[in-house]
Design a protein around this motif. Structure first.
Motif, PDB file in Angstrom:
ATOM      1  N   SER A  21     -23.142  -9.615 -15.161  1.00  0.00           N
ATOM      2  CA  SER A  21     -22.436  -8.473 -14.982  1.00  0.00           C
ATOM      3  C   SER A  21     -23.309  -7.518 -15.746  1.00  0.00           C
ATOM      4  N   VAL A  22     -23.561  -6.372 -14.832  1.00  0.00           N
ATOM      5  CA  VAL A  22     -24.497  -5.446 -15.607  1.00  0.00           C
ATOM      6  C   VAL A  22     -24.005  -4.103 -15.278  1.00  0.00           C
ATOM      7  N   THR A  23     -23.945  -3.456 -16.618  1.00  0.00           N
ATOM      8  CA  THR A  23     -23.286  -1.843 -16.503  1.00  0.00           C
ATOM      9  C   THR A  23     -24.010  -1.165 -15.341  1.00  0.00           C
ATOM     10  N   SER A  24     -23.388  -0.634 -14.431  1.00  0.00           N
ATOM     11  CA  SER A  24     -24.151  -0.022 -13.223  1.00  0.00           C
ATOM     12  C   SER A  24     -25.117   1.068 -13.480  1.00  0.00           C
ATOM     13  N   ILE A  25     -24.803   1.679 -14.727  1.00  0.00           N
ATOM     14  CA  ILE A  25     -25.683   2.812 -14.964  1.00  0.00           C
ATOM     15  C   ILE A  25     -27.102   2.066 -15.488  1.00  0.00           C
ATOM     16  N   ASN A  26     -27.119   0.866 -15.881  1.00  0.00           N
ATOM     17  CA  ASN A  26     -28.356   0.238 -16.362  1.00  0.00           C
ATOM     18  C   ASN A  26     -29.340  -0.041 -15.372  1.00  0.00           C
ATOM     19  N   SER A  27     -29.918   0.994 -14.834  1.00  0.00           N
ATOM     20  CA  SER A  27     -31.037   0.870 -13.718  1.00  0.00           C
ATOM     21  C   SER A  27     -31.853  -0.026 -13.698  1.00  0.00           C
ATOM     22  N   ASP A  75     -17.751   2.417 -22.705  1.00  0.00           N
ATOM     23  CA  ASP A  75     -19.156   2.390 -23.336  1.00  0.00           C
ATOM     24  C   ASP A  75     -18.951   2.849 -24.870  1.00  0.00           C
ATOM     25  N   LEU A  76     -19.987   2.531 -25.453  1.00  0.00           N
ATOM     26  CA  LEU A  76     -20.031   3.024 -27.089  1.00  0.00           C
ATOM     27  C   LEU A  76     -19.852   4.477 -27.383  1.00  0.00           C
ATOM     28  N   PHE A  77     -19.776   5.369 -26.212  1.00  0.00           N
ATOM     29  CA  PHE A  77     -19.681   6.803 -26.448  1.00  0.00           C
ATOM     30  C   PHE A  77     -18.101   7.048 -25.921  1.00  0.00           C
ATOM     31  N   GLY A  78     -17.578   6.169 -25.414  1.00  0.00           N
ATOM     32  CA  GLY A  78     -16.193   6.336 -24.751  1.00  0.00           C
ATOM     33  C   GLY A  78     -15.879   6.615 -23.493  1.00  0.00           C
ATOM     34  N   ASN A  79     -16.874   6.508 -22.649  1.00  0.00           N
ATOM     35  CA  ASN A  79     -17.066   6.896 -21.357  1.00  0.00           C
ATOM     36  C   ASN A  79     -16.679   5.550 -20.553  1.00  0.00           C
ATOM     37  N   TRP A  80     -15.753   5.546 -19.567  1.00  0.00           N
ATOM     38  CA  TRP A  80     -15.621   4.580 -18.540  1.00  0.00           C
ATOM     39  C   TRP A  80     -16.731   4.364 -17.892  1.00  0.00           C
ATOM     40  N   GLN A  81     -16.887   3.024 -17.695  1.00  0.00           N
ATOM     41  CA  GLN A  81     -18.122   2.436 -16.987  1.00  0.00           C
ATOM     42  C   GLN A  81     -17.785   1.302 -15.818  1.00  0.00           C
ATOM     43  N   ASN A  82     -18.744   1.611 -14.872  1.00  0.00           N
ATOM     44  CA  ASN A  82     -18.313   0.368 -13.833  1.00  0.00           C
ATOM     45  C   ASN A  82     -19.352  -0.774 -14.112  1.00  0.00           C
ATOM     46  N   VAL A  83     -19.341  -2.056 -13.563  1.00  0.00           N
ATOM     47  CA  VAL A  83     -20.102  -3.234 -13.842  1.00  0.00           C
ATOM     48  C   VAL A  83     -20.302  -3.506 -12.371  1.00  0.00           C
ATOM     49  N   THR A  84     -21.682  -3.841 -12.157  1.00  0.00           N
ATOM     50  CA  THR A  84     -22.062  -4.376 -10.938  1.00  0.00           C
ATOM     51  C   THR A  84     -22.189  -5.945 -11.246  1.00  0.00           C
ATOM     52  N   LEU A  85     -21.796  -6.631 -10.251  1.00  0.00           N
ATOM     53  CA  LEU A  85     -21.560  -7.966 -10.011  1.00  0.00           C
ATOM     54  C   LEU A  85     -22.821  -8.788  -9.424  1.00  0.00           C
ATOM     55  N   PHE A  86     -23.439  -9.810  -9.766  1.00  0.00           N
ATOM     56  CA  PHE A  86     -24.639 -10.347  -9.294  1.00  0.00           C
ATOM     57  C   PHE A  86     -24.472 -11.733  -9.154  1.00  0.00           C
ATOM     58  N   GLU A  87     -25.023 -12.450  -8.259  1.00  0.00           N
ATOM     59  CA  GLU A  87     -25.238 -13.807  -8.120  1.00  0.00           C
ATOM     60  C   GLU A  87     -26.470 -14.165  -7.510  1.00  0.00           C
TER      61      GLU A  87
END
Length: 159
Positions: free
Chosen positions: A113-119, A142-154
């Motif tokens: 599971s990767v934070t989607s903004i973590n390119s 996130d640490l700054f209070g912003n909602w983040q999406n998570v990209t799922l990988f397998e």
């Protein structure tokens, strides 16, 4: 050089993890667990560190995704690279070695599971053969209070 992680590596493993926390895109955690907690939550057989000279500069580990026996061959991967050593292929080497270790120990699927903004992490997973299987919208703040999406990988392993 890549080798198995041991308890003596914890100081550097934690320091690298704390860098990930500070960036705000590698984890939603805001503090590091104790070694004892981290140790309980990760699979003993699949913990690796990357050594440059005498220094741990990256690590990868698996944790179980479920306690149910039907999922005993499925695990979730965590990978962190020291900020000063990113972009040198260390992550790729760690993932490739982890895959071999996971196969030896009977795992058939590695999830991530990767934070989607973590390119950089998204690119690493794709480069290493992980398949993007979806995302979770507004998974956590996130640490700054912003909602983040998570990209799922397998990654399905050959067993």
């Amino acid at each position: 050089m890549i080798r198995e992680m041991n308890a003596k590596d914890w100081e550097r493993v934690e320091a690298i993890y704390l860098q990930g926390i500070e960036k705000g895109i590698a984890t939603f955690n805001t503090k590091s667990p104790s070694y004892e907690q981290w140790d309980r939550e990760h699979i003993d057989s699949c913990r690796l560190v990357y050594i440059d000279g005498e220094k741990v500069v990256g690590w990868v580990a698996l944790s179980p995704i479920s306690g149910r026996c039907a999922f005993s061959g499925c695990a979730e991967m965590s990978i962190y690279i020291d900020n000063d050593f990113q972009g040198r292929g260390i992550g790729t080497e760690l993932v490739k070695r982890l895959v071999r270790e996971a196969q030896k120990h009977g795992y058939w699927t590695i999830m991530s599971s990767v934070t989607s903004i973590n390119s950089a992490s998204v690119a690493l997973h794709k480069k290493c053969g992980f398949r993007e299987i979806g995302y979770c919208e507004r998974m956590a703040k996130d640490l700054f209070g912003n909602w983040q999406n998570v990209t799922l990988f397998e990654l399905r392993l050959e067993n």
